[in-house]
Design a protein around this motif. Sequence first.
Motif, short mmCIF file in Angstrom:
data_model
loop_
_atom_site.label_atom_id
_atom_site.label_comp_id
_atom_site.label_asym_id
_atom_site.label_seq_id
_atom_site.Cartn_x
_atom_site.Cartn_y
_atom_site.Cartn_z
N TRP A 16 -36.81 13.13 -24.43
CA TRP A 16 -36.00 11.98 -24.01
C TRP A 16 -34.53 12.16 -24.34
O TRP A 16 -33.66 11.68 -23.62
N SER A 23 -29.06 11.76 -17.71
CA SER A 23 -29.05 10.45 -17.05
C SER A 23 -27.63 9.98 -16.69
O SER A 23 -27.48 9.02 -15.94
N LEU A 29 -31.34 7.94 -11.62
CA LEU A 29 -32.64 7.27 -11.73
C LEU A 29 -33.67 8.07 -12.52
O LEU A 29 -34.18 7.59 -13.53
N TRP A 30 -34.04 9.26 -12.08
CA TRP A 30 -35.18 9.95 -12.69
C TRP A 30 -34.93 10.40 -14.12
O TRP A 30 -35.82 10.25 -14.97
N SER A 32 -33.09 8.81 -16.14
CA SER A 32 -33.13 7.53 -16.86
C SER A 32 -34.56 7.07 -17.08
O SER A 32 -34.92 6.60 -18.17
N VAL A 33 -35.40 7.20 -16.05
CA VAL A 33 -36.82 6.84 -16.18
C VAL A 33 -37.48 7.71 -17.23
O VAL A 33 -38.21 7.21 -18.10
N VAL A 37 -39.32 6.26 -20.59
CA VAL A 37 -40.74 6.56 -20.80
C VAL A 37 -40.91 7.45 -22.04
O VAL A 37 -41.79 7.21 -22.87
#
Length: 107
Positions: A16, A23, A29-30, A32-33, A37
């Motif tokens: 992460w 990000s 988007l991805w 950041s997702v 997660v």
Amino acid sequence: MAWVLLLVAGALEVVWSIALKFSDGFTRLWPSVLTVVGVTASMVLLAQAAKSLPIGTAYGVWVGIGAVGAAVVGMAVLHEPVTAARIFFVCLLVVAVVGLEATSGDG
């Protein structure tokens, strides 16, 4: 089993933190997702591991894995500076993490 959960939680900490870098301040988007997660899964696993490990040890090892992993990935993959001082301090982190595990009384 708590140590396995903690190691996976630490690995997710690396994932992460690197995703956070990609990000662009949560504008992509991805990455950041993956950041959201990854941090959620990492915290859940840390919480599970902390049920049976001393919190100082669990948290210290978790942070240490994340810090060392992010620094190593940063230097190896993201072309961040590789200096003798950085390598020395990463090695000190490794020694600290191993020392926490060795003195936890729950190895």
